[in-house]
Structure formats: C-alpha cells, structure tokens
Design a protein around this motif. Structure first.
Motif, PDB file in Angstrom:
ATOM      1  N   ARG A 187       0.831  -1.193   0.000  1.00 33.79           N
ATOM      2  CA  ARG A 187       0.000   0.000   0.000  1.00 33.79           C
ATOM      3  C   ARG A 187       0.872   1.251   0.000  1.00 33.79           C
ATOM      4  N   ALA A 188       1.941   1.242   0.783  1.00 28.95           N
ATOM      5  CA  ALA A 188       2.820   2.407   0.853  1.00 28.95           C
ATOM      6  C   ALA A 188       3.485   2.668  -0.497  1.00 28.95           C
ATOM      7  N   PHE A 189       3.846   1.577  -1.189  1.00 27.66           N
ATOM      8  CA  PHE A 189       4.505   1.732  -2.478  1.00 27.66           C
ATOM      9  C   PHE A 189       3.605   2.452  -3.474  1.00 27.66           C
ATOM     10  N   PHE A 190       2.360   1.976  -3.586  1.00 26.89           N
ATOM     11  CA  PHE A 190       1.452   2.595  -4.550  1.00 26.89           C
ATOM     12  C   PHE A 190       1.089   4.017  -4.138  1.00 26.89           C
ATOM     13  N   ALA A 191       0.890   4.260  -2.839  1.00 28.52           N
ATOM     14  CA  ALA A 191       0.592   5.616  -2.376  1.00 28.52           C
ATOM     15  C   ALA A 191       1.755   6.549  -2.687  1.00 28.52           C
ATOM     16  N   LEU A 192       2.972   6.028  -2.523  1.00 29.06           N
ATOM     17  CA  LEU A 192       4.161   6.827  -2.791  1.00 29.06           C
ATOM     18  C   LEU A 192       4.254   7.200  -4.263  1.00 29.06           C
ATOM     19  N   LEU A 193       4.013   6.231  -5.135  1.00 32.23           N
ATOM     20  CA  LEU A 193       4.099   6.523  -6.561  1.00 32.23           C
ATOM     21  C   LEU A 193       3.047   7.537  -6.981  1.00 32.23           C
ATOM     22  N   ILE A 194       1.845   7.429  -6.401  1.00 31.57           N
ATOM     23  CA  ILE A 194       0.795   8.397  -6.714  1.00 31.57           C
ATOM     24  C   ILE A 194       1.233   9.789  -6.285  1.00 31.57           C
ATOM     25  N   ALA A 195       1.799   9.888  -5.067  1.00 31.71           N
ATOM     26  CA  ALA A 195       2.257  11.184  -4.572  1.00 31.71           C
ATOM     27  C   ALA A 195       3.345  11.751  -5.473  1.00 31.71           C
ATOM     28  N   VAL A 196       4.274  10.898  -5.892  1.00 28.52           N
ATOM     29  CA  VAL A 196       5.338  11.340  -6.804  1.00 28.52           C
ATOM     30  C   VAL A 196       4.730  11.889  -8.082  1.00 28.52           C
ATOM     31  N   PHE A 197       3.725  11.191  -8.600  1.00 33.50           N
ATOM     32  CA  PHE A 197       3.100  11.609  -9.849  1.00 33.50           C
ATOM     33  C   PHE A 197       2.426  12.969  -9.685  1.00 33.50           C
ATOM     34  N   VAL A 198       1.665  13.114  -8.587  1.00 29.34           N
ATOM     35  CA  VAL A 198       0.916  14.350  -8.383  1.00 29.34           C
ATOM     36  C   VAL A 198       1.847  15.530  -8.174  1.00 29.34           C
ATOM     37  N   PHE A 199       2.877  15.368  -7.321  1.00 27.80           N
ATOM     38  CA  PHE A 199       3.698  16.508  -6.961  1.00 27.80           C
ATOM     39  C   PHE A 199       4.748  16.830  -8.025  1.00 27.80           C
ATOM     40  N   TRP A 200       5.156  15.848  -8.794  1.00 26.77           N
ATOM     41  CA  TRP A 200       6.030  16.163  -9.921  1.00 26.77           C
ATOM     42  C   TRP A 200       5.250  16.879 -11.008  1.00 26.77           C
ATOM     43  N   GLY A 201       3.964  16.558 -11.099  1.00 22.28           N
ATOM     44  CA  GLY A 201       3.136  17.140 -12.141  1.00 22.28           C
ATOM     45  C   GLY A 201       3.250  16.349 -13.424  1.00 22.28           C
ATOM     46  N   ILE A 202       2.332  16.638 -14.327  1.00 23.93           N
ATOM     47  CA  ILE A 202       2.269  15.898 -15.586  1.00 23.93           C
ATOM     48  C   ILE A 202       3.503  16.153 -16.433  1.00 23.93           C
ATOM     49  N   SER A 203       3.976  17.400 -16.429  1.00 23.64           N
ATOM     50  CA  SER A 203       5.044  17.747 -17.360  1.00 23.64           C
ATOM     51  C   SER A 203       6.281  16.893 -17.157  1.00 23.64           C
ATOM     52  N   LEU A 244      -4.858   8.591 -12.428  1.00 23.52           N
ATOM     53  CA  LEU A 244      -3.949   8.155 -13.482  1.00 23.52           C
ATOM     54  C   LEU A 244      -2.683   7.564 -12.874  1.00 23.52           C
ATOM     55  N   GLY A 245      -2.225   8.167 -11.766  1.00 27.18           N
ATOM     56  CA  GLY A 245      -1.042   7.630 -11.100  1.00 27.18           C
ATOM     57  C   GLY A 245      -1.241   6.201 -10.653  1.00 27.18           C
ATOM     58  N   GLN A 246      -2.438   5.865 -10.165  1.00 28.25           N
ATOM     59  CA  GLN A 246      -2.734   4.493  -9.759  1.00 28.25           C
ATOM     60  C   GLN A 246      -2.596   3.544 -10.940  1.00 28.25           C
ATOM     61  N   ALA A 247      -3.174   3.953 -12.074  1.00 26.74           N
ATOM     62  CA  ALA A 247      -3.113   3.092 -13.258  1.00 26.74           C
ATOM     63  C   ALA A 247      -1.670   2.925 -13.741  1.00 26.74           C
ATOM     64  N   ILE A 248      -0.911   3.999 -13.729  1.00 22.39           N
ATOM     65  CA  ILE A 248       0.492   3.934 -14.147  1.00 22.39           C
ATOM     66  C   ILE A 248       1.283   3.028 -13.209  1.00 22.39           C
ATOM     67  N   ASP A 249       1.021   3.149 -11.912  1.00 25.00           N
ATOM     68  CA  ASP A 249       1.727   2.325 -10.936  1.00 25.00           C
ATOM     69  C   ASP A 249       1.487   0.837 -11.186  1.00 25.00           C
ATOM     70  N   ARG A 250       0.236   0.487 -11.447  1.00 24.98           N
ATOM     71  CA  ARG A 250      -0.088  -0.928 -11.669  1.00 24.98           C
ATOM     72  C   ARG A 250       0.631  -1.464 -12.905  1.00 24.98           C
TER      73      ARG A 250
END
Length: 627
Positions: free
Chosen positions: A15-31, A89-95
């Motif tokens: 759970r921590a891994f996927f939450a972390l990747l989502i956070a990375v995605f959101v805070f890095w931004g799409i660009s 989208l981050g969840q889908a990318i993580d999977r």
C-alpha cells in the motif's frame, strides 16, 4: 465489501509503495512524466502499454464519490478535480509499471499461495471460521467479479508484494540511531519557575483625564477606524445560481438509481485498541476486559501495565497500523472484546464499538443529489455567461449596468482588509468563504480607478471588482473610546510593572541567588515542575517556555512573556533515559525509523521504474476526465 476484497495482503509495504508513486506523480506534475505526447485514445502509456481512459475515469469517479461523502456533498473545485484525476492516473500507471517489472523479473504467484491467501480472507469464511465456497461465489457475484478475474487480481497483488518486500528487505534502522532518537525523545528535564500573571496584579488607580487623552493621541492605531475601501463587485457563481435551479424528484431518483455506487459509504469501524509489548501483560489485560471492565478502567490498567490505549473513530481498513489487525477488526462482532492479535508494535486487544458502511438510502442523499444536479446546471450557465460578461467589460460597461439576464450577483459597500464593515460586521459579500476571501484580498490589491475585469475564483466562480474610493484610517472621537482607552492604559501599566518585577527576579538569580530566594524577596513562590520530556510537557509549564527549557543548561535562567503574564524559570536538572527503561518506546522508534528507511527505498525504486518504463501522458484526455 469490494474494498475488503481488494485489501488482499497483510502487508503495508504494498500500500505504501502505490501511495508513494501516486504522490510522486501528483507533486512532480504531468510535465515531468511526459516525454512524448501520447497518441490515439490512450490516456497514458507505460513501457509501450496503453492505459484505457475508462480505467482512469472509474478510479477518478470513486475518488470524487469519497470526496463528496467526506465533505457533506460538496463538489471539489477545478484544481482539486485535476489533482484527483492525476492521482487516479497515477494508480493506473503504478499498476502497469509494477506489472512490467514483475514480468521482467519472472516473479510468479504459486497456486498454493493463492489458495492459502483466499482461505485466510475473513470475507470468504463461514460461521465456523473456515473457507466457505458458497460464500466465496456469492461475494464475487455481489461485486460483479468472476472467479478468474478475482484470481488474476490476487495473483497480481501477490507478485507485487514479493517485489516490494525484496526491495525493502534490507532496510533497517541502525541501533545507534534508534538509541540517539530514544535519548532525544526520552530525555527528562526539571525546572523551577515563578509565574507573574497579569490577572493577579493590582491595577493602578485611573489617572487624570489629561493623561488618558495623551495616551489616546499617542496610540492612534489602537483607537482608529481601519482603512476602508468602497467597492463594487459582481459575482458569477454556480453555488449562488444553484439555489434558483429547479430539480424534480424524478431526476433525483433517476440519478440515484444510475449512480448508486456513489452513495456507498466505505466500510469503517470505531474501535478501542490496547497495544501491549509484553504478552503476559496482554493476557492479563484481556482477562480484565472480558471480565466486564469499562474503557476508562482499561485505559488506566493499560497505563499501569506499560501498554497504550487508543480509540480509532470511523477508521477504514488502511488506517490501522497493521493489516492483520485491520482484518481482525473488520471480522469481529461489535461489542465483543477480541484478541490477541500479534503485530509489529506488539500484541493488540480491541473492541469494535461502531460499524459503518453500505448503501445510503435515497431519503438520506436526496438533498445531496439535488445540489449536485443544480450545481452542474448552474456551472453550465456560468460557463455560457463568461464570454458575454467579458465582452461587456471590454466595452467599458460599468458594473452596475451589466445585463441582469447574465445571472450576476451584485454588491456595493465599504469593507476593511479583514472583510468587515466600519461597524465591525462581516461585509455582505455573497458566496462561499473561499470566494469571499478572494474578493476581499483583491479589493485591497486593486488600485482605485482600475478598469474591472473578470477574474477566476474558487469553486468555478468568477467576479469583477471596481474600487470606488479609499477611506484612510481616522482617529475615533475620545468620548466614543474613553472606556477602551482606560482599559488599554491600565493593561499597559500592569504589564510594565510585572515585567520590572520579573526582571528583578531574573537578575537576582543570575547574580547567584536561588530562584526561591529571588522569588521570596518579591513576595512570590517558586514551583518545581514535574519531570518533562519533549513529548510530554509538565503541567503548569507554558508552551512558549517548553522549547526554551530544552536548549538550556542546568542552572541557567530565562524569562518569557505569555498572554497571561511573565514567567521566570531556572533549569534544575537534565536526565537521559537509561537503556531498557522503556522498551515499548524504543521498539516504536525502531519501527518508525525502519518504516522511514523503507519508504526512502521505495521512493528510489519508484523513480527507477518511471525512468525504466518511459511513462508518457496524453494531457488532453486527462483534462477531459477531470472536466
């Protein structure tokens, strides 16, 4: 129940891994994730694998539903919707990234492991606590899942768990670091202090009127009206228009039937939990609790046994400190004392006191649905009016001459920088608080005479503002503020006298007298505090003094002013904790540091996966999802 099915593994790391990747995605931004704009209908690609927008749309809608449930039906603004869409989208990318990594490494989920995991899931167990195939089939049917699809999801989770566990296996907190943090948190300090409260001081007699008038003139900021601005404002807000939108009962019922899943409250439990590091203490506490002891009595017993007692209110499965504990909690009967359950922090005992979850009836959510439908229609009306308002403003149409058919709310009046009128009441600006705050801020940032323009505001709203004139501060007549002047003068005299007395005590201590002697000379008494730590302040010690005491050396003195008065303190002693004095705390520190190091490891792994599989995003499709 579907959320229970997806909580497949007793392992927080996944759970921590996927939450972390989502956070990375959101805070890095799409660009930062886009190397080439995605093509076709895919919202993103990961290692050449396309992600269907419907997958992201479904996760996005689930998060919107949860947002609405937790905010009383309130809809998120555009910025929040974009963040929710990015997280989905981050969840889908993580999977997909994890699936590709699992495939590259050749990780498998043996059938025996799958079977063992399914048999251990309480949601599939009958009344005898054993796996029940009929219940298994029924649960899957209720959640529109086929056995093959469920087994595939389970296998995916098990394979991912193996990778995550392998990545974090060697992450551990060094013993010297644990000891250093333990010493820092557990260090005890004792201080002696003297309090000089303003309330206990004898106020001086009122001075002559001439003295008060001079004080009034010398402190104009305290007795003047605030700077005001007279403004004209027009507001185009879906929230304001929604109250005038008619929604029929048939529309509400149809929306409820169409989106019933939106009104399913996530399963949660309110639980009283005792965590004991000593199994014998846990057994003793369990017997006492099952014997009928109340929660207050159990908290005292837990404290005496070196255990901790906490209450989790309306907690979902992923909010518990242990997946094993969460499973036991959600399988337990309300009102029954349960346990023991072994976990990383010790032995858990618990009692479920409240259960929530399930589909809310239409009668309970009808107003929420009505508001959502009305807001959507109002937002469309706002969007249709924006261009017309902009055109009218571009043609130099005064705000008070804009067409009434545009759905604008208009207001004119005087306000200060806090949004208050000259009489100290909130300015009657219509709309939600965030919109009001934006208008007040703009009122004092816009020069007078500036041509109004349409400005985007929170919640899908717009406003245009014109500053008619500035009204500078003015000293209020003395007769209107005479009582306030006397009270302010008296308070200033008391504070000055208290400061002088506190300074005498501090000076006496610094010249070699004890704090008892220095306080006694002023007719006061010093108090010795209870031992305090950084995590556990001593009663009577002001919060402002606490951090200062932990920077001082024994024998040193200090003086601080609080809202209540002055405090003079001397640090009497410092004692570091002895090894083994609090094994439970030391174990918690070790577990927390280990978790932090594992999280850092996962962060590096997440960064490597994104680089390895070349994530690309189609921002246009992602924008369509969030809109």
């Amino acid at each position: 129940m579907l959320s229970a099915l997806r909580n497949l593994l007793d392992n927080w790391l996944v759970r921590a891994f996927f939450a972390l990747l989502i956070a990375v995605f959101v805070f890095w931004g799409i660009s930062s994730a886009v190397t080439n704009i995605g093509s076709g209908n895919a919202v993103a690609t990961v290692g050449g694998v396309q992600i269907d927008p419907n997958v992201v749309q479904s996760a996005y809608q689930q998060q919107l539903n949860r947002f609405a449930q937790r905010s009383g039906g309130k809809q998120p603004d555009a910025k929040t919707r974009r963040l929710i869409a990015q997280a989905a989208l981050g969840q889908a990318i993580d999977r997909e990234a994890m699936a590709l990594e699992v495939k590259r490494l050749g990780v498998v989920a043996p059938p025996a492991a799958l079977r063992k995991q399914i048999f251990a899931m309480s949601v599939f167990q009958g009344t005898n606590g054993q796996f029940d195939r009929a219940r298994f089939n029924q649960v899957l049917q209720d959640n529109n899942l086929s056995p093959n699809l469920f087994m595939a999801d389970l296998a995916t989770s098990l394979r991912a768990a193996q990778v995550v566990q392998a990545v974090t296996l060697g992450a551990a907190a060094p013993a010297p670091l644990v000891r250093q943090v333990f010493d820092y948190i557990g260090q005890e300090r004792v201080a002696a202090y003297v309090q000089l409260p303003f309330a206990a001081a004898t106020p001086p007699p009122p001075p002559p009127a001439a003295v008060l008038r001079r004080y009034w003139r010398n402190h104009p900021r305290r007795f003047s009206t605030p700077a005001l601005r007279r403004v004209q404002v027009v507001i185009l807000s879906p929230e304001l228009l929604a109250s005038h939108v008619a929604v029929s009962q048939q529309e509400i019922a149809a929306a409820y039937a169409r989106d019933k899943v939106r009104f399913t409250v996530p399963a949660s439990r309110t639980v009283e939990i005792i965590t004991a590091s000593d199994p014998k203490a846990a057994a003793s506490l369990l017997g006492k609790w099952k014997g009928g002891a109340g929660w207050n009595a159990m908290k005292q017993a837990a404290s005496g046994a070196g255990a901790t007692a906490v209450t989790f209110k309306d907690a979902e499965a992923d909010q518990f400190p242990s997946g094993r504990l969460a499973k036991a909690v959600f399988a337990a009967s309300p009102g029954a004392v349960s346990g023991p359950v072994q976990g990383a922090l010790g032995t858990y005992l618990f009692k479920v006191t409240a259960v929530k979850g399930g589909v809310q009836p239409l009668s309970k959510v009808a107003d929420q649905i009505r508001q959502q439908i009305a807001l959507r229609r109002a937002q469309r009306r706002v969007d249709a009016a924006v261009t017309k308002v902009q055109d009218a403003l571009a043609a130099a149409t005064p705000l008070d001459k804009l067409p009434g058919s545009l759905g604008l709310a208009a207001v004119e009046g005087e306000l200060d920088a806090q949004g208050m009128t000259a009489k100290g009441k909130p300015a009657p600006i219509p709309g939600p608080p965030a919109l009001r705050q934006a208008i007040v801020k703009a009122a004092f940032a816009t020069p007078p005479g500036t041509a109004p323009r349409l400005i985007t505001a929170p919640g899908g709203s717009y406003y245009a503002l014109s500053v008619v004139k500035e009204i500078p501060p003015a000293l209020k007549p003395y007769h209107e503020v005479a009582s306030a002047v006397l009270a302010d003068w008296t308070g200033a005299q008391v504070a000055r006298e208290e400061e002088v007395q506190a300074a005498k005590i501090l000076a006496a201590v610094k010249t070699g007298k004890s704090i008892d002697q220095a306080a006694g000379a002023e007719g006061l008494t010093a108090t010795v505090s209870q031992p305090m730590t950084r995590a556990k302040p001593a009663p009577g010690i002001p919060p402002k003094l606490m951090p200062i005491l932990f920077t001082m050396k024994p024998g040193h003195a200090t003086m601080v002013q609080t809202q209540e008065g002055f405090v003079v303190a001397v640090l009497k002693s410092v004692a570091d904790p002895k090894p083994g004095t609090d094994p439970a705390l030391q174990a918690k520190i070790g577990a927390a540091l280990r978790t932090a190091m594992q999280t850092d490891t996962l962060q590096s792994f997440a960064t490597a996966l994104r680089s390895r599989y070349h994530v690309t995003v189609n921002p246009k499709i992602l924008s369509q999802i969030s809109s």
